[in-house]
Design a protein around this motif. Structure first.
Motif, PDB file in Angstrom:
ATOM      1  N   LYS A 120      -8.001  -9.892  15.267  1.00 53.74           N
ATOM      2  CA  LYS A 120      -8.576 -10.086  13.870  1.00 53.74           C
ATOM      3  C   LYS A 120      -9.561  -9.105  13.683  1.00 53.74           C
ATOM      4  CE  LYS A 120      -8.251 -15.084  13.664  1.00 53.74           C
ATOM      5  NZ  LYS A 120      -8.884 -16.417  13.561  1.00 53.74           N
ATOM      6  N   ARG A 121     -10.358  -8.639  14.767  1.00 53.54           N
ATOM      7  CA  ARG A 121     -11.096  -7.518  14.554  1.00 53.54           C
ATOM      8  C   ARG A 121     -10.273  -6.124  14.132  1.00 53.54           C
ATOM      9  NH1 ARG A 121     -14.045 -10.169  18.692  1.00 53.54           N
ATOM     10  NH2 ARG A 121     -13.310  -8.578  20.138  1.00 53.54           N
ATOM     11  N   ALA A 122      -9.388  -5.870  14.825  1.00 54.92           N
ATOM     12  CA  ALA A 122      -8.526  -4.756  14.736  1.00 54.92           C
ATOM     13  C   ALA A 122      -8.234  -4.882  13.405  1.00 54.92           C
ATOM     14  CB  ALA A 122      -7.652  -4.503  15.744  1.00 54.92           C
ATOM     15  N   VAL A 123      -7.628  -5.974  12.755  1.00 54.94           N
ATOM     16  CA  VAL A 123      -6.839  -5.922  11.359  1.00 54.94           C
ATOM     17  C   VAL A 123      -7.951  -5.663  10.457  1.00 54.94           C
ATOM     18  CG1 VAL A 123      -5.648  -7.514  10.074  1.00 54.94           C
ATOM     19  CG2 VAL A 123      -5.098  -7.389  12.232  1.00 54.94           C
ATOM     20  N   LEU A 124      -8.991  -6.344  10.394  1.00 53.18           N
ATOM     21  CA  LEU A 124     -10.236  -6.210   9.559  1.00 53.18           C
ATOM     22  C   LEU A 124     -10.713  -4.614   9.490  1.00 53.18           C
ATOM     23  CD1 LEU A 124     -12.212  -9.319  10.091  1.00 53.18           C
ATOM     24  CD2 LEU A 124     -10.728  -8.886   8.210  1.00 53.18           C
ATOM     25  N   ALA A 125     -10.526  -3.902  10.532  1.00 46.89           N
ATOM     26  CA  ALA A 125     -10.962  -2.609  10.555  1.00 46.89           C
ATOM     27  C   ALA A 125      -9.809  -1.383   9.935  1.00 46.89           C
ATOM     28  CB  ALA A 125     -11.318  -2.215  11.967  1.00 46.89           C
ATOM     29  N   ILE A 126      -8.764  -2.068   9.586  1.00 44.54           N
ATOM     30  CA  ILE A 126      -7.731  -1.203   9.139  1.00 44.54           C
ATOM     31  C   ILE A 126      -8.107  -0.868   7.537  1.00 44.54           C
ATOM     32  CG2 ILE A 126      -5.321  -0.893   8.527  1.00 44.54           C
ATOM     33  CD1 ILE A 126      -4.653  -2.631  11.018  1.00 44.54           C
ATOM     34  N   PRO A 127      -8.334   0.230   7.102  1.00 46.68           N
ATOM     35  CA  PRO A 127      -8.592   0.662   5.735  1.00 46.68           C
ATOM     36  C   PRO A 127      -7.544  -0.062   4.744  1.00 46.68           C
ATOM     37  CG  PRO A 127      -9.047   2.603   6.992  1.00 46.68           C
ATOM     38  CD  PRO A 127      -8.225   1.479   7.807  1.00 46.68           C
ATOM     39  N   ASP A 128      -7.784  -0.225   3.549  1.00 45.23           N
ATOM     40  CA  ASP A 128      -6.856  -0.800   2.640  1.00 45.23           C
ATOM     41  C   ASP A 128      -5.559   0.193   2.254  1.00 45.23           C
ATOM     42  OD1 ASP A 128      -8.323  -3.264   2.750  1.00 45.23           O
ATOM     43  OD2 ASP A 128      -9.621  -2.736   0.753  1.00 45.23           O
ATOM     44  N   ARG A 129      -6.153   1.261   2.284  1.00 48.60           N
ATOM     45  CA  ARG A 129      -5.166   2.320   1.837  1.00 48.60           C
ATOM     46  C   ARG A 129      -3.974   2.647   2.863  1.00 48.60           C
ATOM     47  NH1 ARG A 129      -8.331   7.205  -1.242  1.00 48.60           N
ATOM     48  NH2 ARG A 129      -9.144   5.942  -3.048  1.00 48.60           N
ATOM     49  N   ALA A 130      -4.298   2.200   4.364  1.00 51.76           N
ATOM     50  CA  ALA A 130      -3.395   2.271   5.342  1.00 51.76           C
ATOM     51  C   ALA A 130      -2.390   1.393   5.587  1.00 51.76           C
ATOM     52  CB  ALA A 130      -4.341   2.385   6.844  1.00 51.76           C
ATOM     53  N   TRP A 131      -2.435   0.458   4.555  1.00 48.38           N
ATOM     54  CA  TRP A 131      -1.425  -0.806   4.953  1.00 48.38           C
ATOM     55  C   TRP A 131      -0.111  -0.182   3.951  1.00 48.38           C
ATOM     56  CZ3 TRP A 131      -1.794  -5.153   7.754  1.00 48.38           C
ATOM     57  CH2 TRP A 131      -3.018  -5.579   8.140  1.00 48.38           C
ATOM     58  N   GLN A 132       0.998  -0.374   4.726  1.00 46.82           N
ATOM     59  CA  GLN A 132       2.330  -0.131   4.186  1.00 46.82           C
ATOM     60  C   GLN A 132       3.116  -1.491   3.966  1.00 46.82           C
ATOM     61  OE1 GLN A 132       4.240   2.945   6.634  1.00 46.82           O
ATOM     62  NE2 GLN A 132       2.476   4.130   6.924  1.00 46.82           N
ATOM     63  N   GLN A 133       3.673  -1.177   2.874  1.00 43.05           N
ATOM     64  CA  GLN A 133       5.015  -2.182   2.488  1.00 43.05           C
ATOM     65  C   GLN A 133       6.120  -2.228   3.539  1.00 43.05           C
ATOM     66  OE1 GLN A 133       4.368  -4.690   0.295  1.00 43.05           O
ATOM     67  NE2 GLN A 133       6.311  -5.636   0.677  1.00 43.05           N
ATOM     68  N   ILE A 134       6.554  -3.268   3.966  1.00 40.11           N
ATOM     69  CA  ILE A 134       7.802  -3.404   4.752  1.00 40.11           C
ATOM     70  C   ILE A 134       8.642  -4.004   4.052  1.00 40.11           C
ATOM     71  CG2 ILE A 134       8.647  -4.312   6.842  1.00 40.11           C
ATOM     72  CD1 ILE A 134       6.185  -4.483   8.062  1.00 40.11           C
ATOM     73  N   THR A 135       9.789  -3.287   3.855  1.00 45.05           N
ATOM     74  CA  THR A 135      11.105  -3.713   3.002  1.00 45.05           C
ATOM     75  C   THR A 135      12.118  -4.132   3.882  1.00 45.05           C
ATOM     76  OG1 THR A 135      10.394  -2.327   1.150  1.00 45.05           O
ATOM     77  CG2 THR A 135      12.724  -3.103   1.303  1.00 45.05           C
TER      78      THR A 135
END
Length: 236
Positions: free
Chosen positions: A181-196
């Protein structure tokens, strides 16, 4: 085989008396572990040659997916080697481990298989199988981006280390715990990628869940997923 088959008609010339019918299983049960490894080697070479002479995996130089999973196969008979009571109560099974290779425009082909006893843990032999599957993908011409995909049962340091050694990326489901959970919260919003997903399964929502069949024991609202996808690249 029909009674009029030439093989049946020639049996009296070769054998005396009545011969019991045989199956491929009778032949395979005489194999040792060394014989099984030899078959694995033949399969890898055959797959590489087939991919070189036929459009088995189109676009292998761009992207390839290596999927790893296990399954339970029900068997009958107490003396069958490896047949044990495992995940399913009162049912004897074998617990094979499989890996497949595919590209975004191809069907999956089997890369390697490990036949295991019914009580085998989900991740047993997984690191070695992952290494072999990634190497087989390269032999089959998949020299571009290779992504290993697996469920949470394969989320362990040895599997991830095998991916890093092979220079492959991975997408493995992991359970939620405080460190994750801590690692997920530390990911910047712009780093998330959509999986198709090519053929996604619809996720029930309050708006459309009424039209989908539900077990009487199912909750009135859909549950949230207990895991997340961890996508990481090899170092460097």
């Amino acid at each position: 085989m029909s009674p009029a088959s030439p093989v049946n008609n020639s049996m009296p010339a070769l054998f005396a008396g009545v011969r019991a019918p045989s199956t491929l299983g009778t032949f395979l049960r005489a194999f040792t572990h060394g014989h099984a490894l030899q078959l694995h080697a033949v399969h890898r070479r055959f797959l590489a040659q087939l991919a070189a002479h036929a459009p088995l995996l189109p676009g292998p130089g761009e992207k390839a997916f290596i999927d790893v999973d296990s399954t339970h196969k029900r068997v009958y008979g107490r003396t069958k080697q490896g047949a044990e009571y495992g995940r399913f109560k009162g049912i004897r099974t074998l617990h094979p481990l499989l890996a497949t290779i595919c590209t975004p425009t191809s069907r999956p082909v089997i890369a390697t298989v490990r036949l295991r006893r019914g009580k085998a843990a989900d991740s047993r032999s997984a690191p070695k199988l992952v290494s072999e599957a990634l190497a087989t993908a390269v032999e089959a011409g998949c020299t571009g981006l290779r992504i290993l995909r697996a469920d949470a049962q394969f989320y362990n340091a040895r599997v991830i280390a095998a991916c890093r050694r092979a220079g492959a990326r991975f997408s493995i489901t992991c359970g939620m715990n405080p460190s994750v959970k801590r690692a997920v919260l530390a990911i910047p919003d712009r780093a998330w990628q959509q999986i198709t997903y090519p053929t996604p399964c619809p996720i029930p929502t309050p708006a459309n869940s009424s039209s989908m069949p539900r077990s009487p024991r199912s909750p009135p609202t859909p549950r949230s997923r207990a895991g997340r996808r961890a996508r990481r690249s090899p170092p460097g």
